[in-house]
Design a protein around this motif. Structure first.
Motif, mmCIF file in Angstrom:
data_model
loop_
_atom_site.group_PDB
_atom_site.id
_atom_site.type_symbol
_atom_site.label_atom_id
_atom_site.label_comp_id
_atom_site.label_asym_id
_atom_site.label_seq_id
_atom_site.Cartn_x
_atom_site.Cartn_y
_atom_site.Cartn_z
ATOM 1 N N TRP A 10 12.929 76.893 105.777
ATOM 2 C CA TRP A 10 12.424 77.744 104.694
ATOM 3 C C TRP A 10 10.938 78.051 104.822
ATOM 4 N N LEU A 18 15.354 80.554 99.494
ATOM 5 C CA LEU A 18 16.479 80.163 98.661
ATOM 6 C C LEU A 18 16.138 80.499 97.221
ATOM 7 N N SER A 25 21.728 84.716 98.133
ATOM 8 C CA SER A 25 20.593 84.110 98.819
ATOM 9 C C SER A 25 21.056 83.254 99.990
ATOM 10 N N ILE A 26 22.111 82.476 99.780
ATOM 11 C CA ILE A 26 22.635 81.608 100.841
ATOM 12 C C ILE A 26 23.208 82.452 101.978
ATOM 13 N N ILE A 29 20.358 83.907 104.017
ATOM 14 C CA ILE A 29 19.787 82.897 104.921
ATOM 15 C C ILE A 29 20.666 82.757 106.162
ATOM 16 N N VAL A 114 24.720 74.418 95.668
ATOM 17 C CA VAL A 114 23.271 74.295 95.820
ATOM 18 C C VAL A 114 22.697 74.240 94.409
ATOM 19 N N TRP A 121 15.744 74.736 102.539
ATOM 20 C CA TRP A 121 16.924 74.771 103.401
ATOM 21 C C TRP A 121 16.505 74.585 104.853
ATOM 22 N N PHE A 134 20.361 71.304 102.729
ATOM 23 C CA PHE A 134 19.455 71.690 101.655
ATOM 24 C C PHE A 134 18.673 70.476 101.164
#
Length: 322
Positions: A10, A18, A25-26, A29, A114, A121, A134
């Motif tokens: 991150w 995140l 968002s996940i 990523i 999460v 992350w 995470f």
């Protein structure tokens, strides 16, 4: 010769962030690390086979050159993009469409969450497989009560069978049947010896499968009785993937009626969980992330434990599938 590992975090320049545990968002990523790359970091070499922004779903495929070309779907469990929404992950050997019902060699459905405490992350992986995990700024210790710290794998296992066409899987190695529940005790950090682990299809890539367990000489650590004692030698072992109820292998046969002790389709022992070494001694439950350790000349990072399971699983940061 193995595959080189890339570590994404991150706090890299240009890294995606995140955002309140949202599924979008996940997925973003995952897409940036697996497919697109960001900043000065190239992507792992996976592709995005399908995506549906409306239902917060994406299907990724590992390299068919370096790996099996298997598929894994990450999706919001209810299609919503709400904060800290539960996610489902499910593998398949082949997906002609984005609909899992159309897929071939469908693995176990599992869930992860999460939570509000998680704001960092890390993805560690190759073109064949990766882990996403995470972490928390607020709660730094590696064995933090009953809060959930997911560590999800997707990719090929380290099969001991040459040209194994059924070796793709995904999840936290904590179930051999579909589960929509998500908790601290379904996280990879809680995995112990003889833990039910995953579903693996026969080595010819057919739709027949065996339920596998993770076997190790070491259990997960006991948080109240662990530490990092001076002068006591550590030993490290891979976690073996072998058929559940191994003590009954004399009566378990593959799809052709061959006993799994002699089977080339569903051998009793299939391989190892990739890139993981389990230590004979757990680290101090109050250790703060990150904890690095050089094992056999190779740098590893210690993964989160879970509640009464103190951390003792180390992830290789240098080279996999050698």
């Amino acid at each position: 010769m193995g595959l080189p590992v890339t570590v994404y975090r991150w706090d890299d320049v240009g890294a995606p962030q995140l955002t309140s545990g949202k599924p979008s968002s996940i997925i973003n990523i995952l897409k940036k690390c697996l497919v697109d790359g960001y900043g000065s970091k190239s992507a792992l070499g996976w592709t995005m086979a399908f995506a549906d922004d409306a239902t917060r779903s994406a299907v990724f495929r590992n390299s068919p050159t370096d790996g099996l070309g298997g598929f894994v779907q990450f999706k919001s469990y209810n299609g919503s993009d709400s904060n800290n929404n539960r996610m489902y992950v499910q593998p398949a050997l082949y997906m002609p469409t984005a609909i899992m019902a159309d897929a071939h060699g469908v693995g176990v459905l599992s869930a992860f969450l999460v939570g509000t405490h998680l704001d960092k992350w890390m993805i560690v992986g190759t073109s064949r497989g990766f882990y996403i995990t995470f972490m928390s700024t607020q709660y730094k210790i590696l064995c933090d009560s009953t809060r959930e710290y997911p560590t999800v794998f997707a990719g090929d296992i380290e099969s001991i069978i040459p040209n194994d066409l059924g070796a793709f899987t995904a999840g936290q190695f904590m179930s051999y049947s579909d589960s929509t529940a998500s908790s601290w005790n379904t996280s990879f950090g809680y995995m112990s010896d003889k833990q039910v682990s995953c579903r693996l299809f026969e080595t010819d890539g057919s739709n027949n499968y065996m339920s596998m367990g993770g076997y190790s000489p070491f259990n997960n650590g006991i948080a109240s009785a662990c530490g990092d004692p001076q002068g006591v030698p550590y030993t490290y072992n891979k976690i073996t993937l072998a058929v559940i109820n191994y003590e009954q292998i004399s009566i378990i046969n593959d799809s052709q009626g061959v006993n799994i002790r002699n089977s080339t389709l569903s051998p009793a022992v299939r391989g190892f969980i990739p890139a993981i070494l389990q230590a004979s001694i757990s680290s101090d439950a109050n250790s703060e992330w990150p904890v690095f350790k050089t094992i056999n000349g190779v740098q590893h990072i210690l993964l989160h434990g879970s509640f009464s399971a103190a951390p003792n699983k180390y992830l290789n940061l240098v080279e996999w599938y050698d």
